[in-house]
Write a protein that holds these residues in place. Structure first.
Motif, short mmCIF file in Angstrom:
data_model
loop_
_atom_site.label_atom_id
_atom_site.label_comp_id
_atom_site.label_asym_id
_atom_site.label_seq_id
_atom_site.Cartn_x
_atom_site.Cartn_y
_atom_site.Cartn_z
N PHE A 35 1.02 -1.11 0.04
CA PHE A 35 -0.28 0.14 0.01
C PHE A 35 1.02 1.26 0.12
N ASN A 36 1.71 1.35 0.91
CA ASN A 36 2.79 2.37 1.01
C ASN A 36 3.48 2.67 -0.27
N ILE A 37 4.12 1.48 -0.75
CA ILE A 37 4.75 2.01 -2.05
C ILE A 37 4.04 2.06 -3.20
N ILE A 38 2.76 1.46 -3.29
CA ILE A 38 1.96 1.99 -4.52
C ILE A 38 1.72 3.73 -4.47
N PHE A 39 1.55 4.10 -3.04
CA PHE A 39 1.01 5.43 -3.09
C PHE A 39 2.30 6.29 -3.12
N LEU A 40 3.62 5.68 -2.60
CA LEU A 40 4.90 6.60 -2.85
C LEU A 40 5.08 6.68 -4.16
N TYR A 41 5.14 5.67 -4.95
CA TYR A 41 5.54 5.62 -6.45
C TYR A 41 4.64 6.57 -7.18
N ARG A 42 3.26 6.32 -7.12
CA ARG A 42 2.19 7.23 -7.76
C ARG A 42 2.33 8.58 -7.49
N TYR A 43 2.21 9.06 -6.28
CA TYR A 43 2.32 10.27 -5.87
C TYR A 43 3.61 10.90 -6.24
N CYS A 44 4.66 10.41 -5.69
CA CYS A 44 5.92 11.17 -5.96
C CYS A 44 6.05 11.28 -7.50
N ARG A 45 5.63 10.28 -8.17
CA ARG A 45 5.87 10.48 -9.75
C ARG A 45 5.17 11.51 -10.20
N MET A 46 3.79 11.59 -9.87
CA MET A 46 2.99 12.43 -10.67
C MET A 46 3.30 13.82 -9.99
N LEU A 47 3.81 14.14 -8.99
CA LEU A 47 4.35 15.36 -8.53
C LEU A 47 5.76 15.92 -9.42
N GLU A 48 6.40 14.77 -9.34
CA GLU A 48 7.80 15.17 -10.26
C GLU A 48 7.52 15.20 -11.80
N GLY A 50 4.57 16.29 -12.85
CA GLY A 50 3.46 17.45 -12.97
C GLY A 50 4.15 18.86 -12.91
N CYS A 51 3.68 19.20 -11.78
CA CYS A 51 4.32 20.55 -11.17
C CYS A 51 5.54 20.96 -10.87
N PHE A 52 6.37 19.66 -10.86
CA PHE A 52 7.67 19.83 -10.66
C PHE A 52 8.38 19.29 -11.99
N ARG A 53 7.81 19.35 -13.10
CA ARG A 53 8.26 18.91 -14.37
C ARG A 53 9.44 19.84 -14.71
N GLY A 54 10.89 19.51 -15.07
CA GLY A 54 11.77 20.54 -15.43
C GLY A 54 12.35 21.33 -14.42
N ARG A 55 11.74 20.91 -13.16
CA ARG A 55 12.10 21.62 -11.83
C ARG A 55 12.83 20.40 -10.81
N THR A 56 13.36 19.60 -11.20
CA THR A 56 13.93 18.47 -10.45
C THR A 56 14.72 19.00 -9.06
N ALA A 57 15.39 20.16 -9.30
CA ALA A 57 16.18 20.67 -7.91
C ALA A 57 15.09 21.29 -6.89
N ASP A 58 13.99 21.91 -7.44
CA ASP A 58 13.09 22.39 -6.52
C ASP A 58 12.35 21.12 -6.19
N PHE A 59 12.09 20.05 -6.64
CA PHE A 59 11.54 18.95 -5.89
C PHE A 59 12.58 18.28 -4.98
N LEU A 116 3.60 14.04 0.50
CA LEU A 116 3.56 14.11 -0.83
C LEU A 116 1.97 14.17 -1.24
N VAL A 117 1.37 13.24 -0.78
CA VAL A 117 0.05 13.25 -1.11
C VAL A 117 -0.68 14.45 -0.74
N TYR A 118 -0.56 15.02 0.24
CA TYR A 118 -1.11 16.35 0.60
C TYR A 118 -0.80 17.50 -0.37
N VAL A 119 0.48 17.72 -0.70
CA VAL A 119 0.92 18.68 -1.75
C VAL A 119 0.19 18.39 -3.14
N TRP A 120 0.25 17.14 -3.48
CA TRP A 120 -0.31 16.67 -4.67
C TRP A 120 -1.82 17.09 -4.71
#
Length: 236
Positions: free
Chosen positions: A72-85, A87-96, A127-131
């Protein structure tokens, strides 16, 4: 097949790939009895007096032995971390990376008083909260029972933990740190007299921000099927 798996693996954005891999390898090492959870958990006394600095990192990497909670935790980690990176952090890895550092440091400070041994679940909730706050129009369906807007997702997860008989201290910690980051990054700079307080060092930009791969395929935010579904609410 091996080549396809390798290709797909390296399509995962760098921060998500590194963190998810570290969590899986840490759990595998515990399962194989190479290490024990007692060598990983957050213990300020051992960190300060015995210089076991690695605990500052390993306490974010272990979600328990293989089982429902780990998956459960790994699925949520992978999904929401990736969608943030992607999505709103695309091209801004340093900010992430700065967001990771901010969350890790603040949670560690809170961990001194909260008596929490492993901080990884709280980090996922952050991560889920920010997303969720950055996608307020996304509608969610949780296990086919609840329909709600994305900003309620962290609270639904906390209620789920409560129903399972788990402590909600970890969830509250993740929500609190996530809100602190959201306020400092998205709210305060847009207020009268406000300004951006979380600045990304140029060194991190040099290290992480690179031109995007033209063959890069972002993860689709709409998931077909499954227990947790999302769909964008149409704009009027």
């Amino acid at each position: 097949m091996a080549h396809s798996f390798t290709q797909e693996y390296f399509q995962i954005p760098v921060v998500t790939r590194a963190y998810t891999t570290a969590c899986v390898l840490t759990t595998a090492a515990v399962q194989l009895e190479v290490i024990t959870p007692f060598q990983l958990y957050f213990n300020p006394d051992l960190i300060i007096r015995r210089y076991q600095i690695w605990r500052l990192i390993t306490s974010f990497l272990f979600f328990g032995s293989l089982g429902f909670s780990f998956v459960f935790n790994i699925i949520f980690l992978y999904r929401y971390c990736r969608m943030l990176e992607e999505g709103c952090f695309r091209g801004r890895t340093a900010d992430f990376v700065v967001m990771f550092l901010f969350g890790g440091i603040v949670m560690t400070l809170f961990g001194l008083f909260a008596n929490v041994f492993f901080l990884g679940q709280a980090f996922i909730i952050m991560l889920v909260y920010v997303w969720s706050r950055r996608h307020p129009l996304v509608r969610m369906n949780f296990f086919g029972l609840l329909n709600f807007q994305a900003p309620f997702l962290p609270w639904v997860l906390m209620g789920f933990s409560l129903l399972l008989g788990n402590s909600i201290v970890v969830d509250l910690l993740g929500i609190s740190v996530g809100h602190m980051y959201y306020f400092l990054e998205d709210v305060f700079p847009n207020q009268p007299g406000g300004r951006k307080l979380l600045m990304t060092p140029e060194l991190l930009r040099t290290m992480f921000d690179r031109p995007e791969d033209p063959d890069y395929r972002p993860l689709q935010e709409q998931q077909q099927g499954g227990d947790l579904q999302q769909d964008e609410e149409p704009h009027n």
